[in-house]
Design a protein around this motif. Structure first.
Motif, PDB file in Angstrom:
ATOM      1  N   ASN A   1      14.639 -28.397 -18.753  1.00 43.02           N
ATOM      2  CA  ASN A   1      13.275 -28.621 -18.279  1.00 43.02           C
ATOM      3  C   ASN A   1      12.723 -27.377 -17.617  1.00 43.02           C
ATOM      4  OD1 ASN A   1      12.323 -31.368 -18.820  1.00 43.02           O
ATOM      5  ND2 ASN A   1      14.133 -32.025 -17.690  1.00 43.02           N
ATOM      6  N   HIS A   2      11.438 -27.457 -17.309  1.00 39.77           N
ATOM      7  CA  HIS A   2      10.690 -26.364 -16.680  1.00 39.77           C
ATOM      8  C   HIS A   2      11.161 -26.204 -15.229  1.00 39.77           C
ATOM      9  CE1 HIS A   2       7.225 -24.156 -15.152  1.00 39.77           C
ATOM     10  NE2 HIS A   2       6.747 -24.042 -16.386  1.00 39.77           N
ATOM     11  N   ALA A   3      11.502 -24.980 -14.846  1.00 38.18           N
ATOM     12  CA  ALA A   3      12.056 -24.732 -13.513  1.00 38.18           C
ATOM     13  C   ALA A   3      11.045 -24.974 -12.400  1.00 38.18           C
ATOM     14  CB  ALA A   3      12.579 -23.305 -13.424  1.00 38.18           C
ATOM     15  N   GLY A   4       9.747 -24.978 -12.734  1.00 38.13           N
ATOM     16  CA  GLY A   4       8.749 -25.190 -11.698  1.00 38.13           C
ATOM     17  C   GLY A   4       8.235 -26.611 -11.648  1.00 38.13           C
ATOM     18  N   ALA A   5       8.055 -27.202 -12.816  1.00 38.69           N
ATOM     19  CA  ALA A   5       7.327 -28.472 -12.887  1.00 38.69           C
ATOM     20  C   ALA A   5       8.221 -29.691 -12.700  1.00 38.69           C
ATOM     21  CB  ALA A   5       6.589 -28.567 -14.225  1.00 38.69           C
ATOM     22  N   PHE A   6       9.537 -29.513 -12.685  1.00 41.36           N
ATOM     23  CA  PHE A   6      10.442 -30.658 -12.538  1.00 41.36           C
ATOM     24  C   PHE A   6      10.982 -30.744 -11.117  1.00 41.36           C
ATOM     25  CE2 PHE A   6      12.262 -33.736 -15.472  1.00 41.36           C
ATOM     26  CZ  PHE A   6      11.356 -33.617 -16.514  1.00 41.36           C
ATOM     27  N   PRO A   7      10.621 -31.814 -10.379  1.00 42.94           N
ATOM     28  CA  PRO A   7      11.132 -31.962  -9.006  1.00 42.94           C
ATOM     29  C   PRO A   7      12.657 -32.076  -8.999  1.00 42.94           C
ATOM     30  CG  PRO A   7       9.429 -33.610  -9.492  1.00 42.94           C
ATOM     31  CD  PRO A   7       9.781 -32.945 -10.785  1.00 42.94           C
ATOM     32  N   MET A   8      13.247 -31.648  -7.898  1.00 40.37           N
ATOM     33  CA  MET A   8      14.707 -31.663  -7.781  1.00 40.37           C
ATOM     34  C   MET A   8      15.266 -33.067  -8.016  1.00 40.37           C
ATOM     35  SD  MET A   8      15.106 -28.479  -7.167  1.00 40.37           S
ATOM     36  CE  MET A   8      16.868 -28.324  -6.897  1.00 40.37           C
ATOM     37  N   ASP A   9      14.565 -34.083  -7.497  1.00 38.10           N
ATOM     38  CA  ASP A   9      15.114 -35.440  -7.538  1.00 38.10           C
ATOM     39  C   ASP A   9      15.117 -36.046  -8.932  1.00 38.10           C
ATOM     40  OD1 ASP A   9      12.343 -37.381  -7.270  1.00 38.10           O
ATOM     41  OD2 ASP A   9      12.189 -35.331  -6.554  1.00 38.10           O
ATOM     42  N   LEU A  10      14.410 -35.422  -9.890  1.00 41.18           N
ATOM     43  CA  LEU A  10      14.387 -35.970 -11.248  1.00 41.18           C
ATOM     44  C   LEU A  10      15.198 -35.122 -12.233  1.00 41.18           C
ATOM     45  CD1 LEU A  10      10.629 -37.070 -11.494  1.00 41.18           C
ATOM     46  CD2 LEU A  10      12.620 -38.468 -10.917  1.00 41.18           C
ATOM     47  N   ARG A  11      15.889 -34.105 -11.721  1.00 43.21           N
ATOM     48  CA  ARG A  11      16.632 -33.208 -12.616  1.00 43.21           C
ATOM     49  C   ARG A  11      18.005 -33.754 -12.984  1.00 43.21           C
ATOM     50  NH1 ARG A  11      15.367 -26.974 -10.702  1.00 43.21           N
ATOM     51  NH2 ARG A  11      13.126 -27.299 -10.592  1.00 43.21           N
TER      52      ARG A  11
ATOM     53  N   MET B   1      23.771 -26.702 -14.340  1.00 41.23           N
ATOM     54  CA  MET B   1      24.206 -25.562 -13.528  1.00 41.23           C
ATOM     55  C   MET B   1      24.557 -26.033 -12.120  1.00 41.23           C
ATOM     56  SD  MET B   1      24.693 -22.214 -13.765  1.00 41.23           S
ATOM     57  CE  MET B   1      23.506 -21.120 -14.571  1.00 41.23           C
ATOM     58  N   ALA B   2      23.757 -26.950 -11.592  1.00 39.74           N
ATOM     59  CA  ALA B   2      24.077 -27.504 -10.272  1.00 39.74           C
ATOM     60  C   ALA B   2      25.384 -28.293 -10.348  1.00 39.74           C
ATOM     61  CB  ALA B   2      22.931 -28.383  -9.784  1.00 39.74           C
TER      62      ALA B   2
ATOM     63  N   ILE C   1      15.560 -24.860 -16.444  1.00 38.93           N
ATOM     64  CA  ILE C   1      16.753 -25.620 -16.052  1.00 38.93           C
ATOM     65  C   ILE C   1      17.616 -25.725 -17.304  1.00 38.93           C
ATOM     66  CG2 ILE C   1      17.593 -27.822 -15.162  1.00 38.93           C
ATOM     67  CD1 ILE C   1      14.613 -28.249 -14.154  1.00 38.93           C
TER      68      ILE C   1
ATOM     69  N   GLN D   1       3.205 -30.740 -17.418  1.00 38.40           N
ATOM     70  CA  GLN D   1       4.469 -30.063 -17.762  1.00 38.40           C
ATOM     71  C   GLN D   1       5.649 -30.551 -16.943  1.00 38.40           C
ATOM     72  OE1 GLN D   1       2.429 -25.858 -17.492  1.00 38.40           O
ATOM     73  NE2 GLN D   1       4.001 -25.714 -19.042  1.00 38.40           N
TER      74      GLN D   1
ATOM     75  N   PRO E   1       7.323 -34.382 -14.725  1.00 43.02           N
ATOM     76  CA  PRO E   1       7.387 -35.848 -14.785  1.00 43.02           C
ATOM     77  C   PRO E   1       6.740 -36.549 -13.591  1.00 43.02           C
ATOM     78  CG  PRO E   1       9.405 -35.002 -13.865  1.00 43.02           C
ATOM     79  CD  PRO E   1       8.495 -33.804 -14.064  1.00 43.02           C
TER      80      PRO E   1
ATOM     81  N   HIS F   1      17.092 -29.556  -2.787  1.00 37.04           N
ATOM     82  CA  HIS F   1      17.250 -31.012  -2.875  1.00 37.04           C
ATOM     83  C   HIS F   1      16.960 -31.665  -1.535  1.00 37.04           C
ATOM     84  CE1 HIS F   1      18.634 -32.788  -6.602  1.00 37.04           C
ATOM     85  NE2 HIS F   1      19.322 -31.688  -6.870  1.00 37.04           N
TER      86      HIS F   1
ATOM     87  N   VAL G   1      11.377 -26.324  -5.118  1.00 37.59           N
ATOM     88  CA  VAL G   1      12.321 -26.320  -6.247  1.00 37.59           C
ATOM     89  C   VAL G   1      13.072 -24.996  -6.272  1.00 37.59           C
ATOM     90  CG1 VAL G   1      11.230 -27.982  -7.828  1.00 37.59           C
ATOM     91  CG2 VAL G   1      10.485 -25.599  -7.853  1.00 37.59           C
TER      92      VAL G   1
ATOM     93  N   THR H   1      16.012 -23.063  -8.841  1.00 36.74           N
ATOM     94  CA  THR H   1      16.704 -23.157 -10.113  1.00 36.74           C
ATOM     95  C   THR H   1      17.543 -21.906 -10.344  1.00 36.74           C
ATOM     96  OG1 THR H   1      14.799 -24.352 -10.994  1.00 36.74           O
ATOM     97  CG2 THR H   1      16.375 -23.470 -12.611  1.00 36.74           C
TER      98      THR H   1
ATOM     99  N   ARG I   1      10.626 -21.792  -5.603  1.00 37.87           N
ATOM    100  CA  ARG I   1       9.175 -22.016  -5.572  1.00 37.87           C
ATOM    101  C   ARG I   1       8.780 -22.957  -4.445  1.00 37.87           C
ATOM    102  NH1 ARG I   1       7.461 -22.085 -11.944  1.00 37.87           N
ATOM    103  NH2 ARG I   1       9.293 -21.002 -12.725  1.00 37.87           N
TER     104      ARG I   1
ATOM    105  N   GLY J   1       3.891 -26.701 -10.018  1.00 40.19           N
ATOM    106  CA  GLY J   1       5.144 -25.947  -9.933  1.00 40.19           C
ATOM    107  C   GLY J   1       5.211 -24.840 -10.960  1.00 40.19           C
TER     108      GLY J   1
END
Lengths: 415, 415
Positions: free
Chosen positions: A231-241, A245-246, A283, B199, B201, B260, B267, B269, B294, B361
């Protein structure tokens, strides 16, 4: 076994001469060596060793894969007590990894025969080929695998170098017939003793010149793959990833940290990682890594892998990552033979050489040879714990200590 | 600003026709688009838009870098209220990223003029070029950078595609003179409003069709390198290692875990890692990774980077690893203009469109445009939060909601 009177002195200058003369064949990068099996440098080095073995009073023969044996018959016959190692090197490697064990066996057997005459049991000096797999990556332990009957029919045609040439063709080019490989098999060995540089910092850390090896570690290589959601590193909140790598970071911390907490001799290494698509602002979709986990005791080895498996499964499930793992190879721990450990220990004690007992964290020909006879190893201190580099170094006093301990053990086992 | 009576209806089928007709130019991978700046597909798409802009009653011109402007004069003159986005795509990208914002501006301006006649202030529809940097990786925001005067003399010769062709040559090939780039500069804009797919969710998660964007996130890319000591994976005890992979694992866990714990909109990444020598049985010498961090609020952005720096320094020092870090780029947070946020919010409320307010983001042309005028953005829900792929999708009802909100804000700002 009663404690025999035993004393031999070795001339450091003569030993150094052998190391430097052998090291001059395939010399590379100043103090290094580039000597691959069946290459001209390897052929020349084996020829020189054959000459030295002859001068030492042994009867020399080359076996079907090119291992070189120098034999002294025993007055009472029976199975042979063998010592040696390999002379092929990394590209480039150093002068000591492998070669020192061949020279040590040669020097020890020559001195024993000169001082005490023929042994009761036969003794043999052995120079093995392609331990490193530096020319044929899948042919590690080629020489010792031939001796133990672990090369299958057709393997020689399937084992290729980086240019796609088979090891069968390379054998042919030096006058060896791959069809005769089964003839290299031996089933008449009483013991195999290998002197080798430590390749690690334990002796330096303990301020000792030599070690008696208790076991050769079990090694398992596992390739682990974690698949998440790219997913996009900016547009995806941490809680939905679902970020592999994490997940990798948590696993790697847990796996390596577990070995830290267990302490010596457990080791766990993550040396290789591949990420896709491996771009700064994405991501990742998946992360693959290698897990190299070693322990020299069978129970601990099994427990280590069980802990790893449970840890990875728990983390992957909690993070919504798909986990797959593939064991790439698995060499179980090889304990050294108690009688050989005792011979080496008594030898060192009788000679007043302070030593440590330790497991080998690296693989060795002895691991293969253990399939057909009891094995034992002596380690010699490595400067800065280094090996597989032209800078690897062991000092002459340390080397002499190692050869004295080895000779004393051979005396105990063969005389 | 008094709440004007405002109501416009939009025909979903007509909008879909525009999306599919534009998407057919450079169509790729079924539902995708492969449309790179100055390529024939891009030229054809801009020509089609010029035709549509003319049909919408605007006066059309292409500027010095190829941005396309369609202008409606205002009865009271003054600075222009502009709306648009970009039509270049990822390779392949989808039909919505960028293109939807151009179509939305076109449809909104056309409907406003048709319903309410000429505005007080000039209105312009804008189709920007090379936002993605998909043909010229270092030319991201090329069109908006030209408008804001951020392209330096000589840049056009230095910016190269993967084949080594300069963007200057590509401009020449479509009849644009790179020497005239400064002419693209505008200093007569009152506002820039950009509709874009989310872009991510967040809207899907919140079950809303549109968002009013409060700010465009600050983005810092840092390349971090950890150098330890390369050693044998078996022979080196855990307690004597300086393993940069273990250090990376702890850092990555800490850095990503910190975001997180902060929660939205922070965010962090780690998308890219390089390891040397990256071999299963060798403790690595060095590990390099990218850190994409970010935050849309300036104070929090600064605090985030300060925490990262302290965390990495502490871990590296404790583990005996050499740490270097290099900021590869740093785009500070861009707050959207309060008056434009208010216009969008009032528009949505008046129309009964339920919305969320959120930060972007991802980076956008609006971030660049903020250098010369107040900016604001509307997001439209993305299916599964996806973009930069042929599978990206936004539904027609959601798109119509977005266009209604945009049109209401343009009405408030220009009429």
């Amino acid at each position: 076994m009663p404690q025999p009177a035993f004393d031999l002195t070795f001339d450091p200058a003569a030993i150094e001469h052998l190391i430097l003369t052998l090291g001059a064949i395939g010399a590379h990068s100043g103090t290094g060596v580039w000597r691959r099996v069946y290459d001209p440098e390897w052929v020349a080095a084996q020829a020189l060793l054959a000459e030295w073995m002859g001068q030492a009073g042994t009867v020399v023969r080359q076996d079907a894969v090119g291992n070189l044996w120098g034999r002294v018959e025993g007055t009472e016959g029976g199975k042979a007590v063998v010592s040696g190692s390999h002379i092929d090197s990394q590209c480039p490697g150093g002068r000591y990894d492998g070669a020192l064990g061949v020279i040590a066996a040669l020097v020890a057997v020559k001195a024993l025969v000169a001082a005490y005459g023929p042994p009761k049991r036969p003794m043999e000096v052995l120079s093995l080929c392609e331990e490193e797999g530096s020319r044929f990556p899948t042919a590690g332990f080629w020489g010792s695998r031939a001796i133990t009957g672990r090369i299958a029919h057709g393997d020689a045609d399937r084992v290729l170098d980086a240019q796609g040439n088979s090891i069968a063709a390379a054998m042919n080019s030096v006058g060896l017939d791959p069809g005769l490989i089964p003839n290299a098999r031996r089933n008449d060995l009483a013991a195999f003793l290998e002197l080798h540089i430590e390749q690690g910092p334990v002796l330096e850390d303990a301020d000792r010149s030599v070690a008696v090896v208790s076991a050769i570690t079990g090694i398992r290589h596992t390739k682990v793959t974690l698949v998440g959601e790219q997913n996009h590193a900016g547009a995806f909140p941490m809680d939905l990833r679902r970020d592999p790598m994490a997940g990798f970071a948590e696993m790697a911390g847990g796996l390596v940290g577990h070995a830290h907490r267990l302490g010596r001799p457990a080791v766990t290494t993550i040396g290789r990682i591949e990420v896709w698509p491996n771009a700064p602002a994405i991501i990742p979709r998946d992360v693959s890594f290698t897990l190299d986990a070693r322990h020299p005791r069978a129970d601990d080895y099994a427990a280590l892998h069980q802990t790893h498996h449970a840890m990875m499964a728990e983390i992957a499930a909690r993070r919504g990552l798909a986990l797959t793992s593939e064991v790439q190879f698995d060499l179980p721990p090889t304990p050294c033979d108690p009688a050989i450990i005792a011979a080496l220990t008594q030898s060192a004690q009788a000679l007043g050489v302070a030593f440590v007992e330790m497991a080998s964290g690296a693989g060795h020909d002895s691991q293969q040879m253990a399939a057909i006879c009891p094995v034992g190893m002596v380690f010699v201190r490595s400067k800065d714990g280094r090996s597989h580099t032209p800078e690897e170094f062991s000092s002459l006093p340390d080397i002499v200590d190692g050869i004295r301990v080895l000779a004393g053990a051979l005396y105990r086992l063969a005389y």
